[in-house]
Design a protein around this motif. Sequence first.
Motif, short mmCIF file in Angstrom:
data_model
loop_
_atom_site.label_atom_id
_atom_site.label_comp_id
_atom_site.label_asym_id
_atom_site.label_seq_id
_atom_site.Cartn_x
_atom_site.Cartn_y
_atom_site.Cartn_z
N PHE A 212 -8.33 -4.79 -1.61
CA PHE A 212 -7.08 -4.27 -1.13
C PHE A 212 -6.40 -5.30 -0.23
O PHE A 212 -5.20 -5.56 -0.34
N PHE B 44 -5.00 -8.03 -2.30
CA PHE B 44 -3.74 -7.64 -2.92
C PHE B 44 -2.60 -7.75 -1.92
O PHE B 44 -1.54 -8.30 -2.19
N THR C 238 -10.87 -0.40 -6.50
CA THR C 238 -9.95 -0.46 -5.37
C THR C 238 -9.00 0.71 -5.41
O THR C 238 -8.84 1.46 -4.46
N VAL C 239 -8.41 0.83 -6.56
CA VAL C 239 -7.39 1.85 -6.72
C VAL C 239 -7.99 3.23 -6.49
O VAL C 239 -7.46 4.04 -5.75
N GLN D 13 -2.23 -0.88 -7.98
CA GLN D 13 -2.57 -1.33 -6.63
C GLN D 13 -1.38 -1.20 -5.69
O GLN D 13 -1.51 -0.83 -4.53
#
Lengths: 182, 76
Positions: A102, A105, A172-173, B30
């Motif tokens: 995260f 990103f 992650t999502v 994301q």
Amino acid sequence: MPLTNSLRDDILAAVPSLRAFAISLSGNADRADDLVQETLLRALANIDSFQPGSNLPAWLFTILRNLFRSDYRKRRREVEDAEGNYAKTLKTQPSQNAHLEFEEFRGALEKLPQDQREALILVGASGFSYEDAASICGCAVGTIKSRVNRARSKLAALLYVDGAEDFGPDETVRAVIGGSGG
Amino acid sequence: MKDLKSQASKSTTPGKGGLTPEIQSRIGHQLRAMYDDVVRQGVPDRFAELIKKLDAPGGSQNENGAGGSNDNNGRD
């Protein structure tokens, strides 16, 4: 138009996404909330210039974006220093690995040029149409489309090719969304 | 990590303007996860109170609510 109860409710309803947009832009939760507060004060002070029936969130986002742009010019250096600090400002803590992804990103997002980042967020996260995003950013629809495309390409290059160790599954999502039910 | 890297580059190499649908959707997920994480925090009290205060008749002085923003507000 005057500040009716229903307009006030609509403004309040837009606050969560205004905050999300502000955090995405500034990378800092405290600054983001100051931006939102300033946006609300501006909006309420200029409520007469809001056209009934037009897109209230887009109007509010435009105010916030313009405030950020003028603020950003003043604070450019601070913004650059803020890279990587975003994750610390978050209340939720996904599992360690997911959290790292995260952060990666987020870090990649902060490397995008300002124009591209805001276009991508408005279209890809806030859910505005290209037309609304263009009006918020004061540019042509085609410009928004090309900024979004360049933003996606650059993110892909940063995350999934050059830094491909960050190429994880959707953990992650899932971890970040965790429990929201979709 | 090395394996992931080569795997990733092989299956999802983005062209100059042509991202694979897979990567596009991963970025989209994301991005929304990050954004929705904040959205789910709802409306912090300070904003609810700010709007309530400004809305109330005669309550527009907002002694606390406007904080240091007074100098910019409503003057330009």
